[in-house]
Design an enzyme around this catalytic site. Structure first.
Site, short mmCIF file in Angstrom:
data_model
loop_
_atom_site.label_atom_id
_atom_site.label_comp_id
_atom_site.label_asym_id
_atom_site.label_seq_id
_atom_site.Cartn_x
_atom_site.Cartn_y
_atom_site.Cartn_z
N LYS A 1 -14.12 -6.46 -0.94
CA LYS A 1 -13.02 -4.62 -1.69
C LYS A 1 -14.50 -4.38 -2.53
O LYS A 1 -14.75 -4.81 -3.96
CB LYS A 1 -11.97 -5.22 -1.87
N HIS B 1 -9.15 -4.88 12.77
CA HIS B 1 -8.58 -4.91 11.80
C HIS B 1 -7.39 -6.03 11.04
O HIS B 1 -7.20 -6.03 12.47
CB HIS B 1 -8.27 -3.16 10.96
MG LIG Z 1 -10.20 -2.19 5.85
#
Ligand SMILES: [Mg+2]
Length: 384
Positions: free
Chosen positions: A176, A316
């Site tokens: 992230k 995803h």
């Molecule tokens: Mg994502």
């Protein structure tokens, strides 16, 4: 073959991590069980929502479960249980557009129906999907996803986490970025790259829609360009197709998007207006958030007609259902939530990772029964 009972409960997915858009302290998912009377016995299929969109208890209880229970027999002309027939039943009375949460409510029930269908056929789901006209059967290309924000000591914890994934046999990882500014992003990327031999093509970054406009996205793309990353994921709002087109025209870094689109028509708009490049960009539509497998098969046909190969499809989330679809449909790769502490984490029992590829399990169905953390939840929905 009739559906005789549906059970659903909301399950906490809370854990002390965050990305650029949300933290996970309040996150929930729907766990479902669907009983099917085959005429010989009762087979129970299970579903567990994808991550990131909360449980859909109300929608399932008020609309979709009652419709299924009152719906027609789901045996096809050959007497085989066919979950695709449930789509029309579940979606009757729903206006076009505004797919949103209802697409996830339908999707998790669809997942349970496919689990049951594979069990009735006595085969793992990936094989059933491949037999429907899919493709791949070999080891599945996988990458480890994680790299969330950890709080104090973030960079050390991040590096430790990624080392753990490499030790498990993964060769590509995703982390992230996007929450705390570009300097922090660079620090996170540069904490991980040495572990990957300095190869940016082994590292993807997910910025979870952090860029508010094209100007911010351009600054980010310029900052990330020197790293030669595998991809940048969700640069801005999922419907900001002009931003995507600007990035695709201006920088070579692959773009991954689609996890926040919930129908084949939304995906068609992305391909019409997002300027994406079929030779490098990646489509991450998440089947159980987007009505399930039949809708996903429509997406594959539509995207294929627009020049998109299945190798550019990268669903995803990292749940077991996606694993079977990636294997059975021959998609580009599977995201694995590789943190063993996360309830949906890991692979089906009987699947192992070696050099970035996962072997295929033989267990009938999706394999929830052999997944310790998921079965601790789903087993409570088993028939009594
Ligand atoms: Mg994502």
């Amino acid at each position: 073959m009739r559906i005789t009972a549906i059970r659903e409960r909301a399950v906490s997915l809370a854990r002390p991590v965050s990305n650029a858009a949300i933290d996970f302290h309040e996150m929930t998912a729907s766990a479902v069980a669907v009983d099917i009377d085959t005429g010989r016995d009762v087979v129970t299929g299970y579903g567990f929502s994808s991550v990131g969109r909360y449980a859909q208890s109300g929608l399932i209880a008020e609309r979709f479960a009652p419709r299924l229970l009152a719906g027609p027999d789901l045996a096809d002309a050959g007497g085989t249980f066919d979950p695709a027939g449930a789509q029309e039943t579940m979606r009757a009375g729903e206006k076009p557009g505004g797919d949103g949460d209802r697409a996830g409510a339908v999707g998790v029930l669809d997942m349970a129906l496919w689990d049951a269908a594979a069990k009735i056929a006595d085969m793992p789901l990936w094989r059933l999907v491949a037999d429907r006209g899919g493709g791949g059967v070999g080891p599945v290309p996988v990458y480890a996803t994680g790299g969330h924000y950890h709080g104090d000591g973030d960079l050390e914890a991040l590096a430790d986490e990624i080392r753990g994934y490499l030790d498990q046999g993964y060769s590509r990882v995703k982390i992230k970025c996007g929450r705390d500014g570009l300097d922090d992003d660079r620090a996170r990327i540069e904490a991980v790259l040495p572990l990957l031999g300095g190869r940016g093509d082994r590292l993807a970054v997910d910025v979870n829609c952090c860029c508010r406009d094209g100007a911010e996205a351009a600054v980010m793309a310029e900052a990330f360009a020197p790293y030669g990353l595998a991809w940048i994921e969700e640069p801005g709002h999922p419907h900001d197709f002009a931003m995507l087109a600007m990035l695709a025209a201006g920088w070579p870094t692959p773009i991954a998007t689609g996890e926040n689109l919930f129908s084949w028509q939304e995906t068609r708009n992305l391909l019409r207006h997002g300027g994406l490049r079929p030779d490098r960009d990646l489509l991450q539509i998440d089947p159980p958030l987007a009505y399930g497998l039949p809708e996903y098969e429509t997406i594959l046909r539509m995207a294929g007609a627009e020049g998109w190969s299945r190798a550019r499809m990268l669903p995803h989330a990292g749940h077991l259902f996606a694993f079977h679809l990636v294997a059975g449909l021959g998609l580009g790769g599977h995201e694995v939530a590789a943190d063993p502490g996360f309830v949906i984490g890991g692979l089906p029992a009987g699947s192992a990772v070696d050099d970035g590829r996962a072997s295929l399990p033989d267990t009938p169905g999706i394999g929830f029964e052999g997944h310790q953390a998921l079965w601790a939840v789903l087993g409570r929905l088993a028939p009594r």
